[in-house]
Design a protein around this motif. Sequence first.
Motif, PDB file in Angstrom:
ATOM      1  N   LEU A 101      -7.938 -64.255  15.264  1.00 10.06           N
ATOM      2  CA  LEU A 101      -8.527 -62.934  15.451  1.00 10.06           C
ATOM      3  C   LEU A 101      -9.427 -62.860  16.680  1.00 10.06           C
ATOM      4  O   LEU A 101      -9.774 -61.763  17.136  1.00 10.06           O
ATOM      5  CB  LEU A 101      -9.326 -62.536  14.202  1.00 10.06           C
ATOM      6  N   GLN A 102      -9.808 -64.012  17.218  1.00 12.55           N
ATOM      7  CA  GLN A 102     -10.703 -64.031  18.376  1.00 12.55           C
ATOM      8  C   GLN A 102      -9.957 -64.084  19.700  1.00 12.55           C
ATOM      9  O   GLN A 102     -10.576 -64.009  20.756  1.00 12.55           O
ATOM     10  CB  GLN A 102     -11.641 -65.238  18.271  1.00 12.55           C
ATOM     11  N   VAL A 103      -8.635 -64.212  19.632  1.00  9.86           N
ATOM     12  CA  VAL A 103      -7.842 -64.351  20.853  1.00  9.86           C
ATOM     13  C   VAL A 103      -7.813 -63.057  21.649  1.00  9.86           C
ATOM     14  O   VAL A 103      -8.002 -63.053  22.868  1.00  9.86           O
ATOM     15  CB  VAL A 103      -6.404 -64.805  20.506  1.00  9.86           C
ATOM     16  N   GLU A 104      -7.576 -61.933  20.973  1.00  9.88           N
ATOM     17  CA  GLU A 104      -7.468 -60.654  21.679  1.00  9.88           C
ATOM     18  C   GLU A 104      -8.774 -60.257  22.363  1.00  9.88           C
ATOM     19  O   GLU A 104      -8.762 -59.835  23.529  1.00  9.88           O
ATOM     20  CB  GLU A 104      -7.016 -59.560  20.704  1.00  9.88           C
ATOM     21  N   PRO A 105      -9.933 -60.362  21.687  1.00 11.53           N
ATOM     22  CA  PRO A 105     -11.192 -60.062  22.397  1.00 11.53           C
ATOM     23  C   PRO A 105     -11.407 -60.958  23.606  1.00 11.53           C
ATOM     24  O   PRO A 105     -11.995 -60.512  24.602  1.00 11.53           O
ATOM     25  CB  PRO A 105     -12.263 -60.304  21.321  1.00 11.53           C
ATOM     26  N   LEU A 106     -10.952 -62.197  23.532  1.00 14.83           N
ATOM     27  CA  LEU A 106     -11.097 -63.115  24.661  1.00 14.83           C
ATOM     28  C   LEU A 106     -10.302 -62.609  25.864  1.00 14.83           C
ATOM     29  O   LEU A 106     -10.771 -62.688  27.008  1.00 14.83           O
ATOM     30  CB  LEU A 106     -10.630 -64.517  24.270  1.00 14.83           C
ATOM     31  N   LYS A 107      -9.115 -62.072  25.622  1.00 11.87           N
ATOM     32  CA  LYS A 107      -8.289 -61.559  26.710  1.00 11.87           C
ATOM     33  C   LYS A 107      -8.910 -60.319  27.355  1.00 11.87           C
ATOM     34  O   LYS A 107      -8.707 -60.061  28.544  1.00 11.87           O
ATOM     35  CB  LYS A 107      -6.888 -61.220  26.197  1.00 11.87           C
ATOM     36  N   GLY A 118     -12.163 -75.224  25.900  1.00 12.11           N
ATOM     37  CA  GLY A 118     -11.633 -75.047  27.249  1.00 12.11           C
ATOM     38  C   GLY A 118     -10.122 -75.084  27.269  1.00 12.11           C
ATOM     39  O   GLY A 118      -9.473 -74.260  27.944  1.00 12.11           O
ATOM     40  N   LYS A 119      -9.522 -76.022  26.524  1.00 14.49           N
ATOM     41  CA  LYS A 119      -8.052 -76.113  26.466  1.00 14.49           C
ATOM     42  C   LYS A 119      -7.464 -74.889  25.777  1.00 14.49           C
ATOM     43  O   LYS A 119      -6.438 -74.347  26.221  1.00 14.49           O
ATOM     44  CB  LYS A 119      -7.662 -77.378  25.703  1.00 14.49           C
ATOM     45  N   GLN A 120      -8.106 -74.418  24.700  1.00 11.93           N
ATOM     46  CA  GLN A 120      -7.621 -73.230  24.017  1.00 11.93           C
ATOM     47  C   GLN A 120      -7.687 -72.009  24.929  1.00 11.93           C
ATOM     48  O   GLN A 120      -6.746 -71.197  24.958  1.00 11.93           O
ATOM     49  CB  GLN A 120      -8.443 -72.981  22.753  1.00 11.93           C
ATOM     50  N   MET A 121      -8.785 -71.855  25.657  1.00  8.85           N
ATOM     51  CA  MET A 121      -8.901 -70.723  26.577  1.00  8.85           C
ATOM     52  C   MET A 121      -7.830 -70.789  27.652  1.00  8.85           C
ATOM     53  O   MET A 121      -7.235 -69.764  28.015  1.00  8.85           O
ATOM     54  CB  MET A 121     -10.288 -70.725  27.229  1.00  8.85           C
ATOM     55  N   SER A 122      -7.585 -71.978  28.159  1.00  9.81           N
ATOM     56  CA  SER A 122      -6.566 -72.139  29.190  1.00  9.81           C
ATOM     57  C   SER A 122      -5.193 -71.721  28.669  1.00  9.81           C
ATOM     58  O   SER A 122      -4.426 -71.048  29.365  1.00  9.81           O
ATOM     59  CB  SER A 122      -6.535 -73.600  29.662  1.00  9.81           C
ATOM     60  N   ASP A 123      -4.873 -72.110  27.435  1.00  3.79           N
ATOM     61  CA  ASP A 123      -3.577 -71.761  26.843  1.00  3.79           C
ATOM     62  C   ASP A 123      -3.480 -70.271  26.541  1.00  3.79           C
ATOM     63  O   ASP A 123      -2.450 -69.629  26.804  1.00  3.79           O
ATOM     64  CB  ASP A 123      -3.353 -72.575  25.564  1.00  3.79           C
ATOM     65  N   VAL A 124      -4.557 -69.697  25.982  1.00  4.54           N
ATOM     66  CA  VAL A 124      -4.541 -68.282  25.601  1.00  4.54           C
ATOM     67  C   VAL A 124      -4.439 -67.380  26.826  1.00  4.54           C
ATOM     68  O   VAL A 124      -3.675 -66.402  26.846  1.00  4.54           O
ATOM     69  CB  VAL A 124      -5.807 -67.938  24.786  1.00  4.54           C
ATOM     70  N   LEU A 125      -5.204 -67.707  27.866  1.00  4.34           N
ATOM     71  CA  LEU A 125      -5.226 -66.876  29.068  1.00  4.34           C
ATOM     72  C   LEU A 125      -4.093 -67.199  30.033  1.00  4.34           C
ATOM     73  O   LEU A 125      -3.883 -66.478  31.014  1.00  4.34           O
ATOM     74  CB  LEU A 125      -6.569 -67.044  29.780  1.00  4.34           C
ATOM     75  N   GLY A 126      -3.396 -68.311  29.782  1.00  4.16           N
ATOM     76  CA  GLY A 126      -2.274 -68.684  30.638  1.00  4.16           C
ATOM     77  C   GLY A 126      -2.691 -69.062  32.046  1.00  4.16           C
ATOM     78  O   GLY A 126      -2.012 -68.703  33.017  1.00  4.16           O
ATOM     79  N   ILE A 127      -3.809 -69.779  32.166  1.00  5.79           N
ATOM     80  CA  ILE A 127      -4.303 -70.170  33.486  1.00  5.79           C
ATOM     81  C   ILE A 127      -4.517 -71.675  33.535  1.00  5.79           C
ATOM     82  O   ILE A 127      -4.706 -72.326  32.510  1.00  5.79           O
ATOM     83  CB  ILE A 127      -5.627 -69.453  33.845  1.00  5.79           C
ATOM     84  N   SER A 128      -4.446 -72.207  34.743  1.00  3.87           N
ATOM     85  CA  SER A 128      -4.722 -73.624  34.941  1.00  3.87           C
ATOM     86  C   SER A 128      -6.221 -73.829  35.136  1.00  3.87           C
ATOM     87  O   SER A 128      -6.914 -72.961  35.680  1.00  3.87           O
ATOM     88  CB  SER A 128      -3.966 -74.145  36.165  1.00  3.87           C
ATOM     89  N   ILE A 129      -6.722 -74.961  34.679  1.00  3.75           N
ATOM     90  CA  ILE A 129      -8.162 -75.197  34.734  1.00  3.75           C
ATOM     91  C   ILE A 129      -8.623 -75.505  36.160  1.00  3.75           C
ATOM     92  O   ILE A 129      -9.608 -74.946  36.643  1.00  3.75           O
ATOM     93  CB  ILE A 129      -8.548 -76.348  33.784  1.00  3.75           C
TER      94      ILE A 129
END
Length: 354
Positions: free
Chosen positions: A6-12, A332-343
């Motif tokens: 449920l926190q993925v969409e607000p993060l985007k 950090g790894k979860q954010m990278s995967d959710v946002l589709g960006i490289s660190i």
Amino acid sequence: MYLKPLQVEPLKLYRYKGVNTSFYNYILSPFHTRLVECLPLWLAPNLISTLSFAFSMAGFSMVAYYDPDFSLNKETHVAPVPQWVWLAVAFCVFTYYTLDGCDGIQARRTGTSSPLGELFDHGFDAWNGLLHVSTVIALFGMHEVQRVVNLPLGMDSGLLALILMYLLAGFFGPFALQENILGYFSVKDFLRLLIKFIPFTSFFGSCYTIYCCSKRGCKISKMKMFVPLISPIVAFIFLTAWAYFSPSNILQLHPRWFFLLTSVVACDISIDLIVNQMVDSTCPPIKMTVVACSLASIFALLPHEMNMEIVTLKFITSVLVLAHLHFVCSVGKQMSDVLGISIFRIPFNVRLQT
């Protein structure tokens, strides 16, 4: 997994909105902007943040190598850190400060601003508290700055003051900072004043900021807005009690271990607050990190052998450091995967668009 579905969409949808009202911003921001224009477009902002922290760590490591137990003493004229090291530390802190002001500009320049970048930037800033406090205490000696739990510093004025002190120590020696200026007070006396009053001014400043936010029609109730203050207040009370009533005078025996404990607790609280803001969630009233260090403080103050207090300090510090590193790396790894960006890399197609 620290981030729930449920926190993925607000993060985007999250967008960082910050305003720097510091006086120094009008002087240094143009310098940072001109410097960023010289950087290549392939240089990722997170890499700049990491490099800035590396410089800060280098300055801290040099001082810790020469003075692991804060042994500077004016009475015996013991100065374990060579003067050239303080000049090197001044350079490292200035470089850290400069790069820390460039990463956000580089992110906007390359169109790669993201919550992950904010986590990197503010996460490293939180850890720098340990490095700067430990280095300042080595500059004056543990016997001159006793009973210190933490020393909050303003980002701009604090770091610029540190650079100035390191330069003075490099050119004139660390004992020059303990000499009275015009016969009234010394830099050491001013530092002691800061140690006594800044924690309280920071607390009331935070309360005032929350009050101002509540007046702007925020949807969150006033009581919930004060919930994030509970964890740092509880941690401050228990860690201060441990420092003052330690049966073995733990600050004198193992000051760096105790500073590491206070810092990892503060960093964990800060980063958890940042992450919860990004995902539009409410912080828990009490962090498990705070519960663990509070219980350790109580246990350490109970009557037992002196070695047991030292074992308790090293054990709880090691556990909390490992737990914190697991937390930040996983998020950090979860954010990278959710946002589709490289660190640490800017994709080639993004470079072409800029």
